[in-house]
Write an enzyme that holds these catalytic residues in place. Structure first.
Site, PDB file in Angstrom:
ATOM      1  N   GLU A 419      -5.662 -47.034  -9.085  1.00 13.46           N
ATOM      2  CA  GLU A 419      -7.101 -47.162  -9.250  1.00 13.46           C
ATOM      3  C   GLU A 419      -7.752 -45.776  -9.236  1.00 13.46           C
ATOM      4  OE1 GLU A 419     -10.993 -49.046  -6.986  1.00 13.46           O
ATOM      5  OE2 GLU A 419      -9.024 -49.107  -6.024  1.00 13.46           O
ATOM      6  N   LEU A 448      -8.324 -53.099  -9.698  1.00 18.72           N
ATOM      7  CA  LEU A 448      -8.315 -52.962  -8.240  1.00 18.72           C
ATOM      8  C   LEU A 448      -7.462 -54.084  -7.648  1.00 18.72           C
ATOM      9  CD1 LEU A 448     -11.491 -52.268  -6.071  1.00 18.72           C
ATOM     10  CD2 LEU A 448      -9.482 -53.453  -5.221  1.00 18.72           C
ATOM     11  N   GLU A 450      -3.757 -53.830  -5.360  1.00 21.90           N
ATOM     12  CA  GLU A 450      -2.588 -53.055  -4.963  1.00 21.90           C
ATOM     13  C   GLU A 450      -1.283 -53.765  -5.294  1.00 21.90           C
ATOM     14  OE1 GLU A 450      -6.032 -51.358  -3.190  1.00 21.90           O
ATOM     15  OE2 GLU A 450      -5.298 -53.426  -3.016  1.00 21.90           O
ATOM     16  N   GLN A 472      -4.673 -45.853  -2.922  1.00 19.55           N
ATOM     17  CA  GLN A 472      -5.786 -44.949  -2.631  1.00 19.55           C
ATOM     18  C   GLN A 472      -5.875 -44.548  -1.163  1.00 19.55           C
ATOM     19  OE1 GLN A 472     -10.019 -46.114  -3.737  1.00 19.55           O
ATOM     20  NE2 GLN A 472      -9.198 -45.368  -5.683  1.00 19.55           N
ATOM     21  N   PHE A 473      -5.609 -45.492  -0.268  1.00 17.86           N
ATOM     22  CA  PHE A 473      -5.610 -45.220   1.161  1.00 17.86           C
ATOM     23  C   PHE A 473      -4.482 -46.015   1.810  1.00 17.86           C
ATOM     24  CE2 PHE A 473     -10.037 -44.595  -0.134  1.00 17.86           C
ATOM     25  CZ  PHE A 473     -10.281 -43.321   0.370  1.00 17.86           C
ATOM     26  N   TYR A 476      -4.877 -49.633   2.534  1.00 16.36           N
ATOM     27  CA  TYR A 476      -4.847 -50.566   1.407  1.00 16.36           C
ATOM     28  C   TYR A 476      -3.425 -51.043   1.093  1.00 16.36           C
ATOM     29  CZ  TYR A 476      -9.603 -48.852   0.394  1.00 16.36           C
ATOM     30  OH  TYR A 476     -10.922 -48.505   0.454  1.00 16.36           O
ATOM     31  N   HIS A 521     -10.141 -45.986   5.877  1.00 16.28           N
ATOM     32  CA  HIS A 521      -9.806 -44.743   5.189  1.00 16.28           C
ATOM     33  C   HIS A 521      -9.081 -43.756   6.092  1.00 16.28           C
ATOM     34  CE1 HIS A 521     -13.322 -46.488   3.066  1.00 16.28           C
ATOM     35  NE2 HIS A 521     -12.585 -46.215   2.013  1.00 16.28           N
TER      36      HIS A 521
END
Length: 728
Positions: A419, A448, A450, A472-473, A476, A521
């Site tokens: 993403e 979006l 995962e 992304q994190f 996630y 995050h």
């Protein structure tokens, strides 16, 4: 008498009396010879189900989830080519048997009996699990799937389209092939199924080639929970970008005709299709399951009266392909054959030792074309003014970006996906300019989801690409961790090393981001990654190390077929200074494109013998920050950067701490379930005096308290001085 025996006796008596369930006449499209061959596969599948239960009762078999009622899948196999990759539902023995008839030299009855017996001679799993699968038949093995194989089927279909434009070095699948995945009606409700179907439609609507056939085997029940009448058609019949087909899987001729139409649509249009196949489930879910505990006897008997083998005998007779007495003889011969061969299969050897079981956790290496790295001209064309900047110290995120560019230059089958990785260049700019430099089909902006990102990667690896997905994190990843744990990492294990899906999964993670995002995050738990057998977990802390470790990670995936997770500390992406503002102490120069840090090689800063600080990631940065104060207390210290967190580099680590009076483990992750536990155990087993400083077992807060549960520079100084017995 159990239901399997009832169904068996009903078949014998009803065929003898020519008492068949009603149904339409046979549709055109199947020759008599082909129809008889498919009926034989159906009979063998039924015989294997019955024999598996007998083997279990005798303590000689270990799996009884059967395919009875789903034998119409033999017709689907005949509608496809044997080189079309197929990710199968666990009730698809008839598919595998029918496909084996398309490939010379196969003895699938024997192979499946060895699998029931968990014999080490089982050619697909080596005795590790009863799985459907065969390298020769292009059927990757599945364990007891729900729908976790659907995302990688989408990835394999995408890889078929991309391979036409960019053929990978290790391409496995035919240029005009398609991918197929099958699953039950209950599994269609699972998030992995819904995500995969949505991703397929999302891709198709945008015009991307995605030759994938979804096959939903609708028997109306999931173990004991009924599927609402009409639910599959209502929910799947009008999905954007996906053509819907419907067939009666009890009717061999209709199932073949519609499956062939669906497969031809997928192959010709390079678009996904959904084949909704009506089936019944006979015997209950598995051997220990008694269906009359949750279904009425009338419901169970109604399904048994619709036995697809009875429909097949009727249809074969109506088509003039086979008379009922001949069909009965095939059925009885199939039962006798399977029973006889089972008596031999149960005598074959089994796995005995842990080493034998574990032998396929790490897949075999593969031969790769030699490369001298990207040429100076190619680098100049891609990097432009960045070439001059590479002579100057830079931050971590920029050096990772350059390393990715060099790797994509060197290896044309490296593909990035995730993403925001393309046009935006990543949330933190790590993938900036890469899509412009290499194209949108090598730097893929995904939807979006995962699960779909990781499934895309697994499936693309099935066709020889080298995926570098980005999550992304770290937090996630938990939405999709089974795609790594249950799919990517287990594929070599359950295929005895015959299949692999190498990749380098990049994840931005760990803590210390100031006031941003809380635990969504700033996630400092690695437990879900560290306990996956065979997975390599890398965590750099400086830019130069990150570039060299990323190159080694790609080499491990490309040459050794490994699944590597490359964990990038978010808080260190922009870090410039170490001790004072403007000192540039955490910047580093871009290493030469051929420089690597080998798996298991640790970093050592300093030579002090009073104390060794063993750490990684942000802990390395903080420990280096703490050195002046520790030295002021009179301690001579060395800081050891683990770099590789799984498997732990034990030999290199023990050599690095040799001669030190004390060891302090600094672990930025939680006290429970993380790296420090393994390190403390290692040191205790070696008789080395050690203590640890860890994060608290807490989530991370947003705002000023972001670092409160985490180790700090001050904590490290205090722990080091106290451990050395000097006091503060």
């Amino acid at each position: 008498m159990d239901r399997a025996e009832i169904v068996h006796r009903n078949f014998l008596s009803r065929v003898a009396a020519q008492d068949f369930p009603e149904g339409p006449s046979p549709r055109a499209g199947l020759s008599g010879e082909a129809a008889v061959s498919l009926f034989r596969a159906q009979c063998l599948s039924r015989a294997l189900d019955r024999t598996s239960r007998a083997m279990q009762r005798a303590g000689q078999g270990f799996y009884t989830i059967g395919s009875s009622g789903h034998e119409g899948m033999a017709a689907v196999a005949h509608a496809l080519r044997p080189d079309d990759i197929a990710f199968l539902h666990y009730r698809d023995a008839a598919f595998q048997l029918a496909r084996a008839d398309q490939v010379p030299g196969q003895d699938m009855v024997w192979d499946m009996l060895l699998s029931f017996a968990c014999s080490s001679e089982d050619p697909i799993s080596g005795g590790r699990h009863k799985v459907l699968g065969s390298k020769a038949l292009m059927i990757p093995p599945q364990t007891s799937t729900i729908a976790s194989h659907l995302p990688k089927a989408v990835g394999a279909a995408y890889a078929l389209g991309l391979a036409r434009r960019r053929p990978p070095e290790h391409r496995e699948l035919a240029v005009d092939g398609i991918a197929m995945c099958s699953f039950g009606d209950a599994s269609a409700n699972h998030s992995t199924a819904q995500g995969a179907i949505n991703t397929a439609g999302w891709t198709s609507v945008q015009g991307g080639p995605l030759p994938l056939l979804f096959v939903c085997e609708d028997n109306g029940i999931g173990i004991s929970v009924k599927t609402p009448t009409g639910w599959i058609e209502a929910s799947m019949g009008h999905r954007p970008g996906i053509r819907y087909f419907k067939a009666d899987g009890l009717d061999l001729y209709e199932a073949h005709a519609v499956a062939r139409e669906a497969a031809e649509y997928v192959r010709r249009r390079r678009k996904p299709a959904f084949l909704h196949l009506r089936t019944v489930r006979l015997y209950g879910h598995a051997g220990a399951d008694v269906p009359t505990t949750y279904l009425s006897k009338a419901e169970v008997e109604a399904d048994e009266a619709n036995d697809p083998l009875l429909h097949s005998v009727r249809l074969l007779a109506q088509a003039g392909a086979l008379q009922p007495d001949q069909a009965l003889a095939i059925y009885e011969d199939s039962c006798a054959l399977v029973e006889a061969r089972a008596r031999e299969a149960v005598t074959r050897p089994h796995l005995q030792t842990a080493a034998e079981v574990m032998a396929s956790i790490v897949p075999p290496s593969r031969a790769c074309a030699a490369t001298n790295g990207p040429s100076a001209q190619a680098r100049a064309a891609v990097f432009g003014s960045d070439l001059k900047a590479q002579d100057e110290p830079q931050i971590l995120s920029r050096l990772i970006n350059w390393a990715l560019a060099d790797l994509m230059l060197e290896h044309g089958d490296v593909v990035l996906m995730g993403e925001d990785v393309g046009r935006k260049g990543g949330v933190y700019g790590v993938t900036q300019k890469l899509q412009t430099r290499f194209g949108s089909d090598r730097v893929i902006d995904t939807l979006l989801d995962e699960q779909s990102i990781l499934g895309l990667s697994i499936g693309m690896a099935h066709n020889g690409f080298l995926p570098l997905p980005e999550i992304q994190f770290l937090a996630y990843l938990h939405n999709a961790e089974d795609q790594i744990r249950g799919e990517a990492a287990t594929l070599p294990f359950f295929s005895n090393g015959q299949f692999s899906n190498p990749m380098v999964l990049r994840i931005a993670g760990l803590g210390y981001q100031k006031g941003f995002g809380g635990h969504f995050h700033n996630d400092n738990s690695l437990a879900v990654l560290r306990d996956i057998p065979g997975l390599i977990l890398a965590c750099p802390s400086t830019g130069a190390e990150a570039a060299m470790m990323l190159r080694e990670s790609v080499r491990l995936a490309r040459e050794e077929n490994r699944v590597v997770v490359f964990l990038e500390p978010i808080a260190l992406y922009p870090m410039r200074d170490l001790h004072e503002p403007g000192d540039g102490g955490w910047l580093s120069r871009y290493p030469a494109p051929d420089a690597r840090i080998a798996l298991g090689e640790v970093g050592v800063h300093g030579e002090g013998a009073d104390l060794a600080i063993v750490t990684y990631g942000n802990g390395h940065f903080l420990s280096r920050q703490a050195l002046p104060e520790i030295a002021a207390a009179g301690l001579a210290v060395r800081v050891i950067d683990l770099r590789w967190l799984a498997p732990l580099p034990e030999a290199a680590l023990l050599a690095a701490v040799a001669g030190c009076a004390q060891v302090l483990v600094v672990d930025e992750c939680r006290k429970s379930g993380n790296v420090s536990e393994a390190l403390m155990t290692l040191f205790a087993e070696q008789g080395i005096s050690a203590a640890r400083l860890t994060a608290q077992d807490s989530f991370i807060a947003t705002g000023p308290a972001y670092a409160a549960p985490l180790p700090s520079r001050e904590d490290i100084v205090a722990a080091a001085v106290n451990l050395a017995g000097r006091g503060v």
